[in-house]
Design a protein around this motif. Structure first.
Motif, mmCIF file in Angstrom:
data_model
loop_
_atom_site.group_PDB
_atom_site.id
_atom_site.type_symbol
_atom_site.label_atom_id
_atom_site.label_comp_id
_atom_site.label_asym_id
_atom_site.label_seq_id
_atom_site.Cartn_x
_atom_site.Cartn_y
_atom_site.Cartn_z
ATOM 1 N N ASP A 169 0.805 -1.220 0.000
ATOM 2 C CA ASP A 169 0.000 0.000 0.000
ATOM 3 C C ASP A 169 0.839 1.271 0.000
ATOM 4 N N SER A 170 1.994 1.245 0.639
ATOM 5 C CA SER A 170 2.826 2.445 0.733
ATOM 6 C C SER A 170 3.676 2.662 -0.519
ATOM 7 N N GLY A 171 3.729 1.647 -1.383
ATOM 8 C CA GLY A 171 4.537 1.750 -2.591
ATOM 9 C C GLY A 171 6.020 1.523 -2.365
ATOM 10 N N GLU A 172 6.373 1.006 -1.196
ATOM 11 C CA GLU A 172 7.785 0.837 -0.846
ATOM 12 C C GLU A 172 8.306 -0.564 -1.128
ATOM 13 N N HIS A 173 7.413 -1.550 -1.172
ATOM 14 C CA HIS A 173 7.868 -2.933 -1.276
ATOM 15 C C HIS A 173 7.098 -3.686 -2.357
ATOM 16 N N ILE A 174 7.822 -4.531 -3.102
ATOM 17 C CA ILE A 174 7.210 -5.424 -4.084
ATOM 18 C C ILE A 174 7.196 -6.825 -3.489
ATOM 19 N N ILE A 175 6.006 -7.419 -3.443
ATOM 20 C CA ILE A 175 5.847 -8.771 -2.897
ATOM 21 C C ILE A 175 5.680 -9.735 -4.059
ATOM 22 N N ILE A 176 6.391 -10.832 -4.031
ATOM 23 C CA ILE A 176 6.294 -11.835 -5.091
ATOM 24 C C ILE A 176 5.939 -13.192 -4.503
ATOM 25 N N ARG A 177 5.253 -13.997 -5.310
ATOM 26 C CA ARG A 177 4.867 -15.359 -4.917
ATOM 27 C C ARG A 177 5.316 -16.321 -6.017
ATOM 28 N N PRO A 178 6.583 -16.709 -5.999
ATOM 29 C CA PRO A 178 7.125 -17.544 -7.076
ATOM 30 C C PRO A 178 6.469 -18.924 -7.210
ATOM 31 N N LEU A 179 5.808 -19.416 -6.174
ATOM 32 C CA LEU A 179 5.154 -20.729 -6.237
ATOM 33 C C LEU A 179 3.719 -20.635 -6.758
ATOM 34 N N ALA A 180 3.351 -19.520 -7.363
ATOM 35 C CA ALA A 180 1.968 -19.273 -7.763
ATOM 36 C C ALA A 180 1.396 -20.335 -8.691
ATOM 37 N N TYR A 181 2.245 -21.003 -9.466
ATOM 38 C CA TYR A 181 1.773 -22.028 -10.403
ATOM 39 C C TYR A 181 1.870 -23.449 -9.823
ATOM 40 N N CYS A 182 2.362 -23.583 -8.607
ATOM 41 C CA CYS A 182 2.638 -24.911 -8.029
ATOM 42 C C CYS A 182 1.457 -25.424 -7.207
ATOM 43 N N LYS A 183 1.211 -26.736 -7.326
ATOM 44 C CA LYS A 183 0.134 -27.372 -6.567
ATOM 45 C C LYS A 183 0.575 -27.631 -5.130
ATOM 46 N N GLU A 184 -0.361 -27.482 -4.208
ATOM 47 C CA GLU A 184 -0.038 -27.734 -2.810
ATOM 48 C C GLU A 184 0.353 -29.196 -2.584
ATOM 49 N N LYS A 185 -0.319 -30.119 -3.255
ATOM 50 C CA LYS A 185 0.000 -31.528 -3.023
ATOM 51 C C LYS A 185 1.398 -31.876 -3.532
ATOM 52 N N ASP A 186 1.857 -31.195 -4.575
ATOM 53 C CA ASP A 186 3.236 -31.390 -5.041
ATOM 54 C C ASP A 186 4.224 -30.863 -4.009
ATOM 55 N N ILE A 187 3.911 -29.699 -3.438
ATOM 56 C CA ILE A 187 4.779 -29.105 -2.422
ATOM 57 C C ILE A 187 4.846 -29.997 -1.195
ATOM 58 N N ALA A 188 3.697 -30.551 -0.794
ATOM 59 C CA ALA A 188 3.657 -31.437 0.371
ATOM 60 C C ALA A 188 4.523 -32.678 0.141
ATOM 61 N N LYS A 189 4.447 -33.255 -1.064
ATOM 62 C CA LYS A 189 5.273 -34.422 -1.397
ATOM 63 C C LYS A 189 6.757 -34.051 -1.374
ATOM 64 N N TYR A 190 7.061 -32.901 -1.937
ATOM 65 C CA TYR A 190 8.446 -32.452 -2.018
ATOM 66 C C TYR A 190 9.028 -32.219 -0.624
ATOM 67 N N ALA A 191 8.247 -31.595 0.248
ATOM 68 C CA ALA A 191 8.707 -31.328 1.614
ATOM 69 C C ALA A 191 8.961 -32.628 2.371
ATOM 70 N N GLU A 192 8.136 -33.629 2.092
ATOM 71 C CA GLU A 192 8.317 -34.935 2.741
ATOM 72 C C GLU A 192 9.602 -35.604 2.246
ATOM 73 N N ILE A 193 9.835 -35.525 0.952
ATOM 74 C CA ILE A 193 11.038 -36.124 0.370
ATOM 75 C C ILE A 193 12.300 -35.451 0.911
ATOM 76 N N LYS A 194 12.267 -34.126 0.969
ATOM 77 C CA LYS A 194 13.431 -33.362 1.412
ATOM 78 C C LYS A 194 13.611 -33.390 2.928
ATOM 79 N N GLN A 195 12.576 -33.862 3.621
ATOM 80 C CA GLN A 195 12.613 -33.963 5.091
ATOM 81 C C GLN A 195 12.954 -32.611 5.744
ATOM 82 N N PHE A 196 12.235 -31.581 5.303
ATOM 83 C CA PHE A 196 12.409 -30.271 5.911
ATOM 84 C C PHE A 196 11.997 -30.331 7.390
#
Length: 298
Positions: A169-196
């Motif tokens: 709102d203040s025009g000071e910061h640009i927010i980005i969401r690089p995972l915008a095209y990624c499925k949550e279930k893919d992310i969940a599988k990936y996190a399990e594999i990587k054992q975060f």
């Protein structure tokens, strides 16, 4: 999941993240990206993929991971520093007792999320300025975007989602969401594999967002019954015809005169649209199990 499918999953997440970054020009030469790390699967995956992309990216950019320790009871303070040290990247742990402020201001039993979110946002913006960050990266994914779209439709009366890139709102910061095209279930599988080292998200003891949970369950149910519907709905957010909605602020309905030609959508007012069940959908995006279900449904 075998090694082949693990590699396939990694490549898919990497490709989709790269496409989102390119489509919205999220990262530019010389950027210093502040990656907000909550300790959940999404932000861990975001940081991991960005580190990987940085190696072969056509532009040079820096990453700095930031976690906000809100002093919630039971928060494992050692987990994120140890993990980030192991990666050898720059990071900062910001310690602010927002938990105490929220408990003081919000009566017992009332939802704390709204105030907590505002406090957290302000602290992260301040930290981005202190660190000289040019962009702030958040771990929201495709499903978050669709959930927000339906939340606003059902409960707010707005056709509004969660943009992959925006200015605050203040025009000071640009927010980005690089995972915008990624499925949550893919992310969940990936996190399990990587054992975060996942940190539970219920430490504050607040009630879950019940409205969002209802929307999530609705979308998950549709995804099971009608494979491909989620993909089609997300494409709809990228294929908007303003002349066929009802917002007089965005389209000059009053100015339409006889003889005008509207090339944006055409005259379909009295047409019956026979849409194929998966119009515009690429079945190659499905994993093996989903592909079986999609073939059965079609």
């Amino acid at each position: 999941m075998n090694t082949y499918n693990q590699n396939k999953l990694h490549k898919r997440l990497r490709r989709l993240t790269g496409e989102a970054i390119a489509d919205f020009n999220m990262i530019e030469e010389g950027d210093r990206i502040m990656v907000c790390l909550s300790g959940g699967k999404d932000s861990y995956t975001l940081l991991d993929i960005l580190i990987n992309l940085k190696i072969s990216a056509p532009v040079q950019f820096e990453l700095v991971a930031v976690n906000l320790d809100q002093k919630q009871p039971g928060f494992p303070e050692h987990v994120l520093p140890q993990y980030l040290e192991s990666l050898g990247i720059e990071y900062k742990i910001v310690q602010e007792n927002t938990y105490g402020i929220v408990k003081e201001k919000i009566p017992e039993g009332k939802t704390t999320c709204s105030l907590c979110s505002r406090l957290r946002r302000g602290i992260l913006y301040r930290t981005a300025t202190e660190l000289g960050a040019t962009k702030i990266a958040l771990g929201h994914h495709r499903d978050d975007i669709l959930e927000t779209l339906f939340l606003n439709m059902f409960y707010g009366g707005k056709l509004k989602a969660m943009p992959p890139k925006l200015m605050n709102d203040s025009g000071e910061h640009i927010i980005i969401r690089p995972l915008a095209y990624c499925k949550e279930k893919d992310i969940a599988k990936y996190a399990e594999i990587k054992q975060f080292p996942i940190i539970p998200c219920n430490l504050c003891g607040s009630q879950p967002n019940l409205q969002r949970q209802v929307i999530k369950e609705m979308l998950n149910d549709w995804d099971k019954k009608f494979p491909g519907r989620i993909e089609t709905m997300f494409r709809a957010t990228q294929n908007i015809t303003l002349s066929h909605l009802c917002d007089t602020n965005l389209y000059d309905f009053k100015g339409i005169k006889k003889g005008d030609i509207d090339v944006n959508g055409g005259d379909l007012a009295f047409d019956r649209e026979d849409l194929p069940p998966m119009m515009g959908f690429d079945a190659s995006e499905l994993d093996d199990q989903d592909l079986i279900l999609w073939k059965e449904a079609n």
